[in-house]
Design an enzyme around this catalytic site. Structure first.
Site, short mmCIF file in Angstrom:
data_model
loop_
_atom_site.label_atom_id
_atom_site.label_comp_id
_atom_site.label_asym_id
_atom_site.label_seq_id
_atom_site.Cartn_x
_atom_site.Cartn_y
_atom_site.Cartn_z
N GLU A 158 62.59 32.91 28.29
CA GLU A 158 62.87 32.64 26.86
C GLU A 158 61.68 33.58 25.81
O GLU A 158 61.80 33.48 24.63
CB GLU A 158 62.49 31.22 26.25
CG GLU A 158 63.42 30.00 27.19
CD GLU A 158 62.83 28.64 26.80
OE1 GLU A 158 61.99 28.24 26.01
OE2 GLU A 158 63.41 27.93 27.74
N ASP A 208 48.27 29.55 40.21
CA ASP A 208 47.62 29.39 41.18
C ASP A 208 48.12 28.33 42.50
O ASP A 208 49.01 27.56 42.01
CB ASP A 208 46.48 28.38 40.60
CG ASP A 208 45.29 27.90 41.56
OD1 ASP A 208 44.45 28.87 42.05
OD2 ASP A 208 45.17 26.71 41.88
C1 GLC Z 1 43.22 28.98 44.41
C2 GLC Z 1 41.99 29.70 43.55
C3 GLC Z 1 40.76 29.19 44.12
C4 GLC Z 1 40.88 27.81 44.22
C5 GLC Z 1 42.05 26.94 44.57
C6 GLC Z 1 42.35 25.62 43.86
O1 GLC Z 1 42.96 29.47 45.78
O2 GLC Z 1 42.18 31.12 43.72
O3 GLC Z 1 39.79 29.75 43.53
O4 GLC Z 1 39.61 27.12 44.36
O5 GLC Z 1 43.12 27.70 44.15
O6 GLC Z 1 42.67 25.67 42.89
#
Ligand code: GLC
Length: 528
Positions: free
Chosen positions: A263, A212
């Site tokens: 790993e 993310d």
């Molecule tokens: C990314 C995710 C989104 C989330 C953001 C914060 O963009 O895809 O859904 O709100 O990160 O974590």
């Protein structure tokens, strides 16, 4: 007993290069315990459906303990399971069953921020300014004579300032919601903890991660003001000058992530990297960084031949000098679904069918978003049921992402269409979805679900798909045509009129080819 998740799948170190990965937005896929919210048991019960569809792997969005300020992207404990979604035993059972069906499982890793409920953040609030507890996050004194101005001018991508003040007068940084404080990646403890989280799940047998905000994490020294920009929201292009993202030090974090993955042979990471500059994007795909980065150009392209062709060409160019293949996305949980983007209704569905054949003909990995295969559209929701933090934080000017997160319709003609034992779901499902359900479509060879299934089967078995890269072929105005080295020819017709079919054996078409022509807004695969 479940099969050992580590030994069922053959060790193939680069299975992800041409994989079809199915994104499961866990709240909205299938509800196993009847509370109206999707969960791990629901996913497990639908593995036969996913195996029949023919996907290679899953990406499951965050299912960790969370107060759900951003529906799981606010993680209170990255090494456990949120009770709404199940428990660790349920996760292990899901993983083993998926592996038993030949489906790999990747999960979301959310390094940039934690939840405000994370024990570290609670400890930081309880500790004094300058303490080691605060040094895991980005606490700063404010500006102005009494420190009542935020430390810099950064906006939150969800609206409002990226800073919130705590009772002792300091401020903490949150690029997203106030409930998502940014972690301090200059602190070795933070990186070590991320590695521990990765090992926790890799030791259980997961096959990789979706990272993310993979262009976040690193922050510039001194946290200077950024260039004021018109659009700094989630869907904006966080280009140069936006100091919240794509700082050079982020690559040190990616090298640490990759070292852990190395790993565990056969594991991978795909990054959510919203970086439009190709050269800068390529940095994330160096030998010792991410294996894949989403190519979002298809997701943001209009339904025109020029836009789609540019999206393909530019995405391939972006990865050309890297070890990575392209990685194609048409929809995800953050953007309007493509059926809706392409005009909605019958038109949007016809185009979505063609887009599926385009996406799945391209060299590299392809990510499907749950419901793509049913042709799910966005749903207009009433103000009072909106849940995305963007709605509140924008002062009710932006509706947010709920419309693309409606629960999946599985069967029957009444809400919740087999999604849950109850009619009420966390986001309401609309009337009139009987024909959209998986049940209705699986038995119908003309459905979009059947088209996806045939496409995935061909992609997995036909030698026509062999080889990297593609060559553009001459095509009438408004049409796209390309050939893969193995002999696959993909034609997409956006010309407004039917076009003659070239020579070759038809493998699959998104529309009826009745009179030997390819209708407008449709696509065909040929072996030529
Ligand atoms: C990314 C995710 C989104 C989330 C953001 C914060 O963009 O895809 O859904 O709100 O990160 O974590």
């Amino acid at each position: 007993m479940h099969p050992d998740p580590h030994t069922v799948l053959p060790v193939s170190t680069d299975w992800w290069r041409s994989a079809v990965v199915y994104q499961i937005y866990v709240r909205s896929f299938a509800d196993g315990n009847g509370d109206g919210v999707g969960d791990l048991a629901g996913i497990r019960s639908r593995l036969p459906y996913l195996a029949d569809l023919g996907v290679d792997a899953l990406w499951i969005t965050p299912f960790y303990p969370s107060p759900m300020a951003d529906h799981g992207y606010d993680v209170a404990d990255p090494r456990d399971v949120e009770p709404v979604f199940g428990d660790l035993a349920e996760f292990d059972a899901l993983l083993a069953d998926a592996h038993g069906r030949g489906i790999r499982v990747t999960i979301d890793l959310v390094p940039n921020h934690s939840s405000h409920d994370h024990e570290w953040f609670q400890a930081a609030l309880a500790a004094a300014p300058g303490s080691p507890e605060r040094a895991r996050y980005l606490f700063r004194d404010g500006r102005g004579p009494d420190g009542s101005e935020p430390p810099n001018n950064w906006p939150s991508v969800f609206g409002g300032p990226a800073w919130t003040r705590v009772p002792d007068g300091q401020w903490y940084l949150h690029i997203f919601a106030p409930e998502q404080p940014d972690l301090n990646f200059a602190n070795p403890e933070v990186v070590a903890d991320l590695e521990e989280t990765m090992r926790f799940w890799l030791d259980r047998g997961v096959d990789g991660f979706r990272i993310d905000v993979a262009h976040g994490m690193a922050k510039p020294d001194g946290l200077p003001d950024m260039v004021p920009m018109e659009d700094t929201g989630l869907l904006a292009d966080h280009g140069p000058g936006d100091l919240r993202f794509d700082q050079d030090d982020v690559h040190a974090v990616h090298r640490r992530i990759r070292a852990v993955l190395d790993e565990y042979p056969g594991t991978m990471a795909v990054g959510e990297v919203w970086v439009s500059d190709d050269a800068r994007l390529a940095h994330y795909l160096r030998e010792d960084e991410l294996q894949l980065a989403f190519n979002f150009k298809l997701l943001t392209a209009e339904w025109t031949a020029t836009d789609l062709r540019d999206a393909v060409t530019d995405s391939l160019a972006a990865v050309a000098g890297t070890p990575a293949p392209a990685c194609w996305v048409l929809s995800n949980h953050d953007r309007p679904r493509h059926v809706t983007r392409y005009g909605g209704g019958e038109l949007g569905t016809r185009r979505a069918r063609a887009a599926a054949l385009l996406q799945l003909a391209l060299p590299g990995a392809a990510y499907l978003y749950n419901g793509d295969e049913l042709g799910m559209p966005d749903v207009d929701l009433a103000d009072e049921v909106l849940q995305d933090p963007i709605w509140e934080r924008s002062g009710h000017t932006e509706r947010g992402r709920d419309a693309c997160r409606i629960p999946m319709p599985w069967s029957g003609s009444e809400r919740s269409y087999g999604f849950s034992a109850q009619a009420d779901t966390w986001l309401p499902m609309p009337e009139g979805w009987a024909a959209l359900t998986a049940e209705a479509q699986v038995g119908d060879h003309a459905s979009i679900r059947s088209l996806y299934r045939s496409a995935l089967a061909l992609r997995a078995s036909s030698p026509a798909f062999a080889g990297d890269g593609l060559d553009w072929l001459p095509a009438p105005d408004g049409c796209l045509a390309f050939r893969r080295p193995g002999g696959l020819v993909c034609l997409v017709n956006l010309s407004g009129a039917a076009m003659p079919l070239p020579e070759g054996q038809v493998l699959l078409a998104s529309a009826d080819l009745g009179d030997g022509t390819l209708p407008d807004d449709s696509a065909v695969w040929l072996h030529a």
